[in-house]
Write a protein that holds these residues in place. Structure first.
Motif, mmCIF file in Angstrom:
data_model
loop_
_atom_site.group_PDB
_atom_site.id
_atom_site.type_symbol
_atom_site.label_atom_id
_atom_site.label_comp_id
_atom_site.label_asym_id
_atom_site.label_seq_id
_atom_site.Cartn_x
_atom_site.Cartn_y
_atom_site.Cartn_z
ATOM 1 N N ASP A 90 0.804 -1.227 0.000
ATOM 2 C CA ASP A 90 0.000 0.000 0.000
ATOM 3 C C ASP A 90 0.838 1.278 0.000
ATOM 4 O OD1 ASP A 90 0.767 -0.823 2.638
ATOM 5 O OD2 ASP A 90 -0.626 0.659 3.461
ATOM 6 N N LYS A 91 2.124 1.170 0.311
ATOM 7 C CA LYS A 91 2.997 2.350 0.326
ATOM 8 C C LYS A 91 3.544 2.681 -1.062
ATOM 9 C CE LYS A 91 4.529 1.586 5.099
ATOM 10 N NZ LYS A 91 5.715 1.333 5.990
ATOM 11 N N PHE A 92 3.262 1.803 -2.015
ATOM 12 C CA PHE A 92 3.813 1.984 -3.356
ATOM 13 C C PHE A 92 2.688 2.166 -4.371
ATOM 14 C CE2 PHE A 92 6.590 -0.768 -0.844
ATOM 15 C CZ PHE A 92 7.797 -0.092 -0.930
ATOM 16 N N ASN A 93 3.034 2.666 -5.529
ATOM 17 C CA ASN A 93 2.065 2.824 -6.596
ATOM 18 C C ASN A 93 1.601 1.453 -7.081
ATOM 19 O OD1 ASN A 93 1.549 2.954 -9.741
ATOM 20 N ND2 ASN A 93 1.070 4.985 -8.927
ATOM 21 N N PHE A 94 0.309 1.235 -7.039
ATOM 22 C CA PHE A 94 -0.228 -0.086 -7.357
ATOM 23 C C PHE A 94 0.149 -0.538 -8.766
ATOM 24 C CE2 PHE A 94 -3.582 -2.650 -9.322
ATOM 25 C CZ PHE A 94 -3.551 -3.770 -8.506
ATOM 26 N N GLU A 95 0.032 0.353 -9.738
ATOM 27 C CA GLU A 95 0.317 0.000 -11.122
ATOM 28 C C GLU A 95 1.782 -0.404 -11.308
ATOM 29 O OE1 GLU A 95 -1.769 -0.577 -13.460
ATOM 30 O OE2 GLU A 95 -3.465 0.006 -12.188
ATOM 31 N N ASP A 96 2.661 0.249 -10.564
ATOM 32 C CA ASP A 96 4.085 -0.110 -10.645
ATOM 33 C C ASP A 96 4.316 -1.518 -10.117
ATOM 34 O OD1 ASP A 96 4.675 2.367 -11.683
ATOM 35 O OD2 ASP A 96 5.346 3.220 -9.779
ATOM 36 N N VAL A 97 3.641 -1.825 -9.009
ATOM 37 C CA VAL A 97 3.830 -3.128 -8.375
ATOM 38 C C VAL A 97 3.269 -4.255 -9.239
ATOM 39 C CG1 VAL A 97 3.316 -4.552 -6.350
ATOM 40 C CG2 VAL A 97 3.803 -2.113 -6.062
ATOM 41 N N ILE A 98 2.042 -4.077 -9.702
ATOM 42 C CA ILE A 98 1.419 -5.159 -10.470
ATOM 43 C C ILE A 98 2.091 -5.331 -11.836
ATOM 44 C CG2 ILE A 98 -0.427 -3.846 -11.636
ATOM 45 C CD1 ILE A 98 -2.267 -6.273 -10.866
ATOM 46 N N SER A 99 2.590 -4.255 -12.401
ATOM 47 C CA SER A 99 3.318 -4.360 -13.668
ATOM 48 C C SER A 99 4.605 -5.136 -13.486
ATOM 49 C CB SER A 99 3.623 -2.972 -14.231
ATOM 50 O OG SER A 99 2.437 -2.304 -14.616
ATOM 51 N N CYS A 100 5.292 -4.875 -12.384
ATOM 52 C CA CYS A 100 6.530 -5.584 -12.068
ATOM 53 C C CYS A 100 6.244 -7.074 -11.876
ATOM 54 C CB CYS A 100 7.151 -4.990 -10.810
ATOM 55 S SG CYS A 100 8.738 -5.707 -10.335
ATOM 56 N N TYR A 101 5.162 -7.371 -11.196
ATOM 57 C CA TYR A 101 4.754 -8.758 -10.937
ATOM 58 C C TYR A 101 4.477 -9.485 -12.244
ATOM 59 C CZ TYR A 101 1.904 -12.586 -8.986
ATOM 60 O OH TYR A 101 1.383 -13.810 -8.649
ATOM 61 N N ARG A 102 3.697 -8.859 -13.101
ATOM 62 C CA ARG A 102 3.290 -9.501 -14.356
ATOM 63 C C ARG A 102 4.431 -9.598 -15.358
ATOM 64 N NH1 ARG A 102 -2.688 -6.652 -14.500
ATOM 65 N NH2 ARG A 102 -3.733 -8.220 -13.217
#
Length: 210
Positions: free
Chosen positions: A58-70
């Motif tokens: 939650d402390k990070f930009n969601f789109e950045d995190v999920i893009s990195c994951y995918r």
């Protein structure tokens, strides 16, 4: 009489466990600079990815995190994910017997469609209900009831096959018979906790229930 079988995808039809764990390890190292707890990650299996990431990153930009994951998964899915033993034989047998089949998953629709197409099993399923198709997710009964409605089936004639606590609770909440796959680490614990009558050693065991 059973006329309908609905399946979870991850951990039930396909072994995605290690890829998911490795993907979380990757984003933990990128954003948090530390290792993740594998036991905790496995406890979230069956939960929509968006829910887990929004809570834990939650402390990070969601789109950045999920893009990195995918992005981590793009070139690894075909090499690291496989169908469990006797899955294709079971789906083929059920299809030939006229059993209606569907998938209810916490994956998003595109990812689910890509996965079943990759394994060439899309022809077996009459309906797919993914995380982005519903407002409420497992363990809420909404996705399972939606699948049953689209299949023109009833709760009494349907089995829901899954591997996680979210799957078992979803089935129970929908008043559908839960079937637990027995090849996950905590399958026996889940079977006892939720008093699951049917536990599969391999997918083909499902044939004996129908």
């Amino acid at each position: 009489m059973v006329t309908t079988v609905v399946f979870d995808f991850d951990g039930t039809l396909a072994n995605t466990n290690q890829l998911i764990i490795n993907s979380f390890k990757h984003i933990y190292s990128v954003f948090c600079n530390n290792d993740c707890d594998e036991e905790y990650i496995m406890s979230t299996f069956g939960e929509p990815l968006d829910t887990t990431l929004n809570r834990d990153f939650d402390k990070f930009n969601f789109e950045d995190v999920i893009s990195c994951y995918r992005e981590y998964q793009v070139d690894r899915f075909n090499d690291e994910v496989y169908l469990y033993d006797t899955v294709i034989e079971t789906l083929e047998h059920l299809k030939n017997k006229g059993i209606k089949m569907g998938i209810v998953t916490s994956r998003v629709r595109k990812s689910t469609l890509d996965a079943i197409k990759n394994f060439n099993i899309e022809q077996y399923f009459d309906v797919i209900v993914a995380a982005d198709d519903v407002e409420k997710h497992k363990p809420n009964k909404e996705p399972l009831i939606r699948a049953i409605d689209e299949l023109n089936s009833t709760t009494k004639e349907t089995l829901y096959v899954g591997d996680s606590k979210f799957d078992m609770e979803c089935a129970i909440n929908a008043e559908i018979t839960p079937v637990l796959v027995g090849w996950q680490k905590k399958s026996q614990v889940l079977a006892e906790e939720y008093k699951v009558k049917y536990v599969l050693d391999k997918m083909w065991d499902l044939i004996e229930l129908i």
